[in-house]
Design an enzyme around this catalytic site. Structure first.
Site, PDB file in Angstrom:
ATOM      1  N   HIS A 117      -6.525   3.290   9.738  1.00 16.25           N
ATOM      2  CA  HIS A 117      -6.015   4.410   8.954  1.00 16.25           C
ATOM      3  C   HIS A 117      -5.968   5.697   9.773  1.00 16.25           C
ATOM      4  O   HIS A 117      -5.178   6.598   9.486  1.00 16.25           O
ATOM      5  CB  HIS A 117      -6.871   4.603   7.689  1.00 16.25           C
ATOM      6  N   ARG A 142       0.212   0.543   6.680  1.00 15.74           N
ATOM      7  CA  ARG A 142      -1.168   0.229   6.322  1.00 15.74           C
ATOM      8  C   ARG A 142      -1.594  -1.059   7.019  1.00 15.74           C
ATOM      9  O   ARG A 142      -0.764  -1.912   7.364  1.00 15.74           O
ATOM     10  CB  ARG A 142      -1.307   0.047   4.811  1.00 15.74           C
ATOM     11  N   TYR A 169      -1.149  15.757   4.631  1.00 16.94           N
ATOM     12  CA  TYR A 169      -0.827  15.888   6.049  1.00 16.94           C
ATOM     13  C   TYR A 169      -0.279  17.270   6.368  1.00 16.94           C
ATOM     14  O   TYR A 169      -0.383  17.732   7.502  1.00 16.94           O
ATOM     15  CB  TYR A 169       0.165  14.792   6.459  1.00 16.94           C
ATOM     16  N   HIS A 182       4.381   6.117   0.046  1.00 12.56           N
ATOM     17  CA  HIS A 182       3.677   6.824  -1.021  1.00 12.56           C
ATOM     18  C   HIS A 182       4.591   6.948  -2.238  1.00 12.56           C
ATOM     19  O   HIS A 182       5.724   7.407  -2.125  1.00 12.56           O
ATOM     20  CB  HIS A 182       3.274   8.233  -0.578  1.00 12.56           C
ATOM     21  N   ARG A 210      -2.634   5.827  11.210  1.00 10.45           N
ATOM     22  CA  ARG A 210      -1.665   6.178  10.166  1.00 10.45           C
ATOM     23  C   ARG A 210      -1.692   7.692   9.911  1.00 10.45           C
ATOM     24  O   ARG A 210      -0.640   8.340   9.829  1.00 10.45           O
ATOM     25  CB  ARG A 210      -2.005   5.396   8.898  1.00 10.45           C
ATOM     26  N   LYS A 228       1.973  -1.493  -1.627  1.00  9.88           N
ATOM     27  CA  LYS A 228       1.260  -1.576  -2.894  1.00  9.88           C
ATOM     28  C   LYS A 228       2.228  -1.908  -4.026  1.00  9.88           C
ATOM     29  O   LYS A 228       3.353  -1.422  -4.058  1.00  9.88           O
ATOM     30  CB  LYS A 228       0.551  -0.247  -3.177  1.00  9.88           C
TER      31      LYS A 228
END
Length: 308
Positions: A254, A155, A289, A280, A257, A179
């Protein structure tokens, strides 16, 4: 309690107790500051006592955002902010019940992410490499940024947070903080390593020398004035280089990514491995994806199969 005081304490809680990233905390602050500005205009009495904020008042603000033409994603994010803030108010008994509990999040628009073709990215990176070899510091930085974003699929917030100790050129790995302050090790390839080495040995030193404050930054990526490069700065850099590529849709970091994740799956990578690489927590976030790959498979079938 006054609204400004409540917002301040809430932000301190999510940052220091919940461990949310600086990016998330800023997003909460921006949303709540806009909410407070709306209340000042339409419901001034609530500024003095957060207990007077009701579901109807929140809905009034969200309706105003909709009238302003804000996207579904923006409104959904603001609803999530109000729910988190309301839950915090309830836990501290500043309101009897979370007024945001009954807010309904709009249905997401299921659009597939933009994916740039492998050949297009290869040509772009070749051109960036040629510009970087000419010796300009900014060109070397831009080349390293795009190579690394595509190679690692990290990210933009993770990219700008990289410091000297996070990169291992000998083992071709990055240590990134994602995150929830979760750290993970992400691999990258030899082209990205070469781009990083060129930037670190030349361009970064030139950019660091432009820092008028005389303070050396430990951040890997620096702006044109020698300070740490921001997420918005990376977005502008990437968008500048992607705008010339064919195809509509997003042009920011992004997109790289999305493209990297899709190309990994197209190349045979396992979904769980891609999930871990992307950071994730939920496999469902990675499965989008597979939809992109399936769509491309269907297109290829229609074009190539004699019985399509």
């Amino acid at each position: 309690m006054r609204l400004t005081q409540a917002i301040s304490q809430f932000l301190q809680t999510v940052e220091h107790q919940y461990g949310y990233s600086a990016h998330t905390v800023r997003a909460y602050q921006n949303d709540l500051d806009r909410f407070a500005a709306h209340l000042k205009t339409k419901h001034a009495q609530t500024l003095e006592n957060v207990a007077t904020i009701t579901l109807e008042i929140m809905r009034d603000w969200l309706w105003e955002l909709q009238e302003q033409g804000k996207s579904t994603a923006t409104i959904s994010r603001n609803i999530a902010t109000l729910k988190s803030f309301g839950k915090w108010l309830e836990e501290r008994e500043l309101v009897e019940i979370n007024p945001a509990t009954r807010l309904n999040t709009p249905k997401k628009q299921h659009t597939l992410p933009r994916v740039i073709g492998e050949k297009q990215i290869e040509n772009l990176l070749i051109n960036l490499r040629q510009a970087a070899l000419a010796g300009e510091a900014a060109a070397q930085r831009d080349y390293a940024i795009l190579e690394l974003l595509y190679a690692s699929a990290i990210r933009v917030s993770e990219l700008v947070g990289l410091t000297d100790s996070d990169i291992n050129l000998a083992e071709y790995t990055l240590r990134v903080t994602g995150k929830g302050n979760k750290q993970r090790i992400v691999p990258f390839g030899k082209p990205a390593a070469a781009a990083l080495k060129l930037y670190l040995e030349a361009g970064r030193l030139q950019l660091a020398s432009k820092n008028s404050a005389g303070l050396a930054s430990s951040n890997i990526f620096l702006g044109n004035r020698g300070g740490a490069l921001s997420s918005s700065g990376v977005y502008r850099i990437v968008a500048k280089h992607l705008k010339s590529l064919p195809g509509g849709g997003p042009q920011g970091p992004h997109t790289l990514r999305h493209s990297a994740a899709t190309h990994l799956l197209n190349g045979g990578a396992e979904l769980r491995i891609v999930q871990e690489m992307l950071g994730h927590s939920n496999l469902a976030s990675t499965q989008i994806y597979t939809h992109v790959s399936t769509e491309r498979l269907a297109q290829t079938f229609k074009q190539a199969h004699p019985r399509a």
